[in-house]
Motif scaffolding. Structure first.
Motif, short mmCIF file in Angstrom:
data_model
loop_
_atom_site.label_atom_id
_atom_site.label_comp_id
_atom_site.label_asym_id
_atom_site.label_seq_id
_atom_site.Cartn_x
_atom_site.Cartn_y
_atom_site.Cartn_z
N THR A 44 0.84 -1.21 0.00
CA THR A 44 0.00 0.00 0.00
C THR A 44 0.87 1.25 0.00
O THR A 44 0.56 2.23 -0.69
CB THR A 44 -0.94 -0.01 1.22
OG1 THR A 44 -1.77 -1.16 1.13
CG2 THR A 44 -1.81 1.23 1.26
N GLN A 86 -7.52 0.67 -0.36
CA GLN A 86 -7.61 -0.66 0.26
C GLN A 86 -8.91 -0.82 1.04
O GLN A 86 -9.59 -1.82 0.91
CB GLN A 86 -6.41 -0.89 1.17
CG GLN A 86 -6.42 -2.24 1.88
CD GLN A 86 -5.08 -2.54 2.52
OE1 GLN A 86 -4.15 -1.73 2.49
NE2 GLN A 86 -4.96 -3.73 3.09
N ASP A 175 -5.97 -1.72 -5.03
CA ASP A 175 -5.44 -2.23 -3.76
C ASP A 175 -6.45 -3.21 -3.14
O ASP A 175 -7.45 -2.79 -2.60
CB ASP A 175 -5.16 -1.06 -2.81
CG ASP A 175 -4.18 -1.45 -1.71
OD1 ASP A 175 -3.92 -2.67 -1.55
OD2 ASP A 175 -3.68 -0.54 -1.01
N GLU A 176 -6.15 -4.46 -3.25
CA GLU A 176 -7.00 -5.54 -2.73
C GLU A 176 -8.46 -5.39 -3.14
O GLU A 176 -9.34 -5.25 -2.30
CB GLU A 176 -6.86 -5.62 -1.19
CG GLU A 176 -5.41 -5.81 -0.80
CD GLU A 176 -5.23 -6.28 0.64
OE1 GLU A 176 -6.21 -6.74 1.25
OE2 GLU A 176 -4.10 -6.20 1.14
MG LIG Z 1 -2.04 -2.69 2.12
#
Ligand SMILES: [Mg+2]
Ligand SMILES: Nc1ncnc2c1ncn2[C@@H]1O[C@H](COP(=O)(O)OP(=O)(O)OP(=O)(O)O)[C@@H](O)[C@H]1O
Lengths: 255, 325
Positions: A44, A86, A175-176
């Motif tokens: 991140t 995220q 992000d994810e």
């Molecule tokens: Mg992360």
């Protein structure tokens, strides 16, 4: 293919902690590039530097050869690099459609004088069409009038991507994106990513779902404790001893 | 068609309104109209999530500069009013450089400090600001005729019509801005500045834009007031007045366009009719404070939430009616 996005000797220190340590990798235009690593590896933080949210302590980020490190987030976005967050970061109080409309800020730049007089009807129509297109693409069209904060977790993730997609990006940093999605939704979403790739969008993907990563990525960069660990195609990474070691040492394991 | 009729009736009511009132009530009406513009401009700033304590001083900047433009440069009053508004907006752009390094609470305090500095400058420099006593003998709006109506600005009714027309035009502009993509971007900046920025929104530019527009309209409100009253002084724009504006906005609610207007009207009527009649005028700050606290406790979403409840009941009732027929 040309080097499109390049990260060179990137370092980020928070006080005494080095979250990203001399990291370098290249992302090819039109590819899906994975960035993996155990929790706290610095993925991140790397995204935050590429997108302009953090200024790197050291190192450079090159986009089409131009150094974009240290630019503000909106300046990076205007060069075509758009990110998601995220944790579902949305305009929770606004409707789903309004969220996507904010995403069209770059292609349809608001003009206050035109707006007062009413000379921006065409732009508003164009923006709404683009917003709805982005929502349809991510299967959210029927939820357009809902409050974004009321959506299910999976839908919120999808909306985050729709907002990014609405801006016609060249590169999306995800992000994810699959957390909070069931296997069915994940599979569907993977299909959508492949379609984005076919449209020529470059995707940089952070994800813990190994099945998704292995199924999607052309190239994978693995990092651990902020450092570069290994890079290669899915099969290489899956069998790479250092990667297996890192994951076995950490909490998660390679599926 | 139906909306048009409502609009027409509303307009007729606004035109007829002052004729049932006493002279002093007509004067209050003029201030009410000006304050409606002030509090609505304040709401535009709050759209981006920032609450300022300097808004009333910015209003004063409009009043002072318009007064000075007429006095020192002989500018025609309506033009000087516009110039006063522009001056307030430009000053806001300047102030944005130090102020927008801060956010939230720090912005609040910073804006208060900036306002106090401006008031200090007015007090300190007798040339051209007139020191503590301020400026008096400000040129009134010159009378004019529009054929069917003769504006005589010695009469509050005339000034009410004049200011009312300007304020309605300003409200229309502010409304258009809020309902435009620019307004949506203001909301976006408020609710999730990170995501807005990731979508390419220049946060600084949009915060400054909202601050400048809000200040411009506040400045115009100040100019309207200055040329009506004929005097301006540093104390007419002190923190006490700012607390009134805050109270109107909080009691009315800032989620809708009409919330602060509602708060302003209800509290002004309450103030003028109830407090003045009861001779409690001196206790006004105290009572306003109490009202603010009570409304935060018992009506956290403001008076507008009552209106919303009432209208929602109506709109949800409608589909059933349709289904029945
Ligand atoms: Mg992360
Ligand atoms: N703003 C910050 N200030 C201080 N330390 C930070 C900050 N952001 C991240 N860190 C630290 O940097 C390290 C890397 O964090 P990062 O969030 O980049 O990891 P990650 O790879 O994204 O992990 P995860 O898989 O859990 O999301 C962690 O040790 C984290 O605590």
């Amino acid at each position: 293919m040309t080097d499109f996005l390049e990260v060179r000797n990137l370092t980020m220190r928070f006080g005494g902690l080095t979250a990203v340590d001399n990291l370098s990798f290249k992302v090819e235009h039109g590819s899906i590039h994975g960035l993996i690593g155990p929790n706290g590896a610095g993925k991140t933080t790397t995204f935050n530097m590429i997108s302009g949210f953090y200024t790197p302590t050291e190192g450079q980020i090159l986009l089409r050869g131009e150094d974009i490190s240290g630019l503000k987030m909106h300046e990076v976005a205007r060069r075509g690099v758009v990110r998601t967050f995220q944790h579902s970061t949305l305009f929770a109080e606004l409707t789903v459609l309004e969220n996507a409309l904010v995403g069209t800020h770059m292609p349809f730049r608001p003009n206050i004088f035109a707006a007062i007089i009413g000379w921006d009807k065409e732009d508003r129509r164009g923006a709404e069409a683009r917003a709805r297109e982005a929502l349809e693409f991510f299967g959210l069209g029927h939820l357009a009038e809902e409050r974004a904060g009321d959506l299910s977790h999976g839908h919120q993730r999808a909306l985050g991507m729709a907002v990014a997609y609405a801006s016609h990006p060249d590169v999306i940093l995800l992000d994810e994106p699959f957390t909070g999605m069931n296997p069915e939704e994940t599979k569907h979403m993977m299909g959508l990513m492949r379609r984005l790739k076919e449209d020529g969008i470059t995707i940089l993907l952070v994800e813990h779902d190994m099945q998704a990563i292995m199924g999607l990525c052309d190239t994978i960069t693995c990092m651990s404790f902020g450092k570069f660990l290994a890079e290669g195609g899915p099969s290489e990474i899956r069998n790479h001893p250092a990667v297996i070691e890192a994951y076995l040492g950490g909490a998660r394991h390679v599926a | 068609m139906r909306n048009f009729l409502i609009l027409l009736v509303g307009l007729a009511a606004l035109i007829a309104l002052p004729h049932g009132l006493s002279f002093s009530q007509q004067e209050i009406l003029v201030f009410l109209v000006i304050n409606v513009l002030l509090v609505t401009s304040y709401r535009l700033l709050t759209l981006t999530g920032e609450w300022s304590l300097g808004h009333v001083v910015i209003m004063g900047v409009g009043a002072y500069s318009s007064a000075l433009y007429t006095k020192e440069l002989g500018v025609y009053v309506p033009v000087s009013m516009l110039l006063g508004a522009v001056t307030a907006a430009l000053l806001a752009v300047l102030l944005s450089f130090p102020l927008f390094r801060m956010k939230g609470f720090y912005f609040l305090i910073g804006s208060f400090a900036a306002g106090e500095i401006i008031r200090l400058i007015w007090k300190r420099f007798r040339e051209p600001f007139g020191g503590v006593r301020g400026i008096s003998g400000i040129d009134p709006m010159p009378d004019f005729s529009v054929g069917f109506y003769q504006f005589d600005f010695f009469e509050p009714v005339s000034y009410y019509y004049f200011a009312g027309a300007i304020v309605i035009a300003c409200l229309w502009i502010l409304w258009r801005i809020e309902k435009s993509p620019v307004g949506l971007t203001f909301h976006a900046v408020h609710w999730q500045d990170k995501l807005a920025q990731a979508s390419g929104v220049n946060l600084r530019a949009y915060r400054t834009l909202a601050f400048a527009i809000a200040s411009g309209f506040a400045g115009l409100a100040g100019a309207l007031q200055g040329h009506y009253v004929g005097t301006v002084n540093p104390n007419s724009f002190d923190i006490e007045v700012m607390v009134f504006v805050l109270t109107w906005a909080i009691v009315g609610g800032t989620a809708t366009f009409y919330g602060p207007i509602l708060g302003c009207i209800v509290l002004t009527v309450l103030n003028e009719i109830v407090l003045r009649e009861m001779g409690l005028e001196q206790a006004r700050p105290l009572i306003y404070g109490a009202i603010m606290i009570l409304s935060i406790l018992f009506l956290p979403n403001g008076l507008e939430s009552l209106v919303q409840k009432a209208t929602r009941r109506k709109t949800t009732a409608k589909p059933e009616e349709k289904a029945a027929t």
